[in-house]
Motif scaffolding. Structure first.
Motif, PDB file in Angstrom:
ATOM      1  N   ARG A 165     -18.089 -11.056   1.798  1.00 36.07           N
ATOM      2  CA  ARG A 165     -17.816  -9.666   1.429  1.00 36.07           C
ATOM      3  C   ARG A 165     -16.319  -9.544   1.142  1.00 36.07           C
ATOM      4  O   ARG A 165     -15.503 -10.311   1.656  1.00 36.07           O
ATOM      5  CB  ARG A 165     -18.248  -8.701   2.516  1.00 36.07           C
ATOM      6  N   SER A 166     -15.945  -8.609   0.383  1.00 39.85           N
ATOM      7  CA  SER A 166     -14.534  -8.419   0.040  1.00 39.85           C
ATOM      8  C   SER A 166     -13.826  -7.741   1.212  1.00 39.85           C
ATOM      9  O   SER A 166     -14.442  -7.027   2.013  1.00 39.85           O
ATOM     10  CB  SER A 166     -14.386  -7.591  -1.229  1.00 39.85           C
ATOM     11  N   PRO A 220     -11.460  -5.098   3.189  1.00 35.95           N
ATOM     12  CA  PRO A 220     -11.305  -3.650   3.021  1.00 35.95           C
ATOM     13  C   PRO A 220     -10.010  -3.335   2.268  1.00 35.95           C
ATOM     14  O   PRO A 220      -9.017  -4.070   2.333  1.00 35.95           O
ATOM     15  CB  PRO A 220     -11.252  -3.098   4.437  1.00 35.95           C
ATOM     16  N   LEU A 221     -10.011  -2.236   1.566  1.00 35.16           N
ATOM     17  CA  LEU A 221      -8.877  -1.835   0.756  1.00 35.16           C
ATOM     18  C   LEU A 221      -7.636  -1.589   1.621  1.00 35.16           C
ATOM     19  O   LEU A 221      -6.518  -1.922   1.227  1.00 35.16           O
ATOM     20  CB  LEU A 221      -9.228  -0.577  -0.049  1.00 35.16           C
ATOM     21  N   SER A 222      -7.807  -1.041   2.805  1.00 34.32           N
ATOM     22  CA  SER A 222      -6.663  -0.783   3.688  1.00 34.32           C
ATOM     23  C   SER A 222      -5.973  -2.093   4.097  1.00 34.32           C
ATOM     24  O   SER A 222      -4.740  -2.148   4.195  1.00 34.32           O
ATOM     25  CB  SER A 222      -7.115  -0.015   4.925  1.00 34.32           C
ATOM     26  N   ILE A 237      -5.909  -4.906   2.335  1.00 31.52           N
ATOM     27  CA  ILE A 237      -5.214  -5.430   1.154  1.00 31.52           C
ATOM     28  C   ILE A 237      -3.923  -4.646   0.916  1.00 31.52           C
ATOM     29  O   ILE A 237      -2.860  -5.221   0.635  1.00 31.52           O
ATOM     30  CB  ILE A 237      -6.141  -5.364  -0.077  1.00 31.52           C
ATOM     31  N   THR A 238      -3.961  -3.334   1.054  1.00 34.20           N
ATOM     32  CA  THR A 238      -2.780  -2.496   0.850  1.00 34.20           C
ATOM     33  C   THR A 238      -1.718  -2.800   1.906  1.00 34.20           C
ATOM     34  O   THR A 238      -0.525  -2.866   1.585  1.00 34.20           O
ATOM     35  CB  THR A 238      -3.177  -1.005   0.928  1.00 34.20           C
ATOM     36  N   GLU A 239      -2.140  -2.991   3.146  1.00 31.23           N
ATOM     37  CA  GLU A 239      -1.181  -3.302   4.223  1.00 31.23           C
ATOM     38  C   GLU A 239      -0.472  -4.631   3.978  1.00 31.23           C
ATOM     39  O   GLU A 239       0.740  -4.754   4.163  1.00 31.23           O
ATOM     40  CB  GLU A 239      -1.935  -3.345   5.554  1.00 31.23           C
TER      41      GLU A 239
END
Length: 125
Positions: A24-25, A27-29, A31-33
């Motif tokens: 699974r990819s 989480p966006l949080s 990646i942003t962190e």
């Protein structure tokens, strides 16, 4: 052409299929962190580099500028000796001045001056 069945190959295929089903990819949080951490590290490295450049330049300029606080010594010694300070006479109360024709204390009867000669002067510092 058919390849013979290899037990190791079939195990690798099973592991790949299992991994693909559970993949699974992130989480966006997350990646942003991570991107923010990388950006902060780059800015910090740039700031440290700029400080090092400015301090190095300042040190080089300070080393190259002449020092105005110190005294400078001439490259060659002067040809004429420095006059030595006149020795002070002991202070003693005098009641009267000596007569004009008589030598003052410290002078001989010949009236020779008391200026120091070259052999008596202090060496240059």
């Amino acid at each position: 052409m058919s390849e013979p069945q290899d037990p190791l190959r079939s195990l690798f295929k099973e592991a790949a299929a299992s991994g693909q089903s559970r993949a699974r990819s992130a989480p966006l949080s997350f990646i942003t962190e991570r991107a923010e951490q990388v950006r902060r590290r780059r800015i910090l490295a740039l700031a440290v580099g700029v400080c090092l450049v400015f301090s190095g330049t300042g040190a080089a300029v300070a080393a190259l500028l002449p020092d105005s606080t110190g005294t400078t010594v001439p490259a060659t010694t002067p040809s004429t000796p420095r006059p030595s300070p006149v020795p002070s006479l002991p202070s003693s109360p005098r009641t009267s001045l000596p007569p004009m024709g008589s030598p003052s204390p410290g002078q001989g009867t010949s009236g020779a001056s008391t200026t120091p000669t070259r052999s008596q002067s202090n060496p240059p510092r």
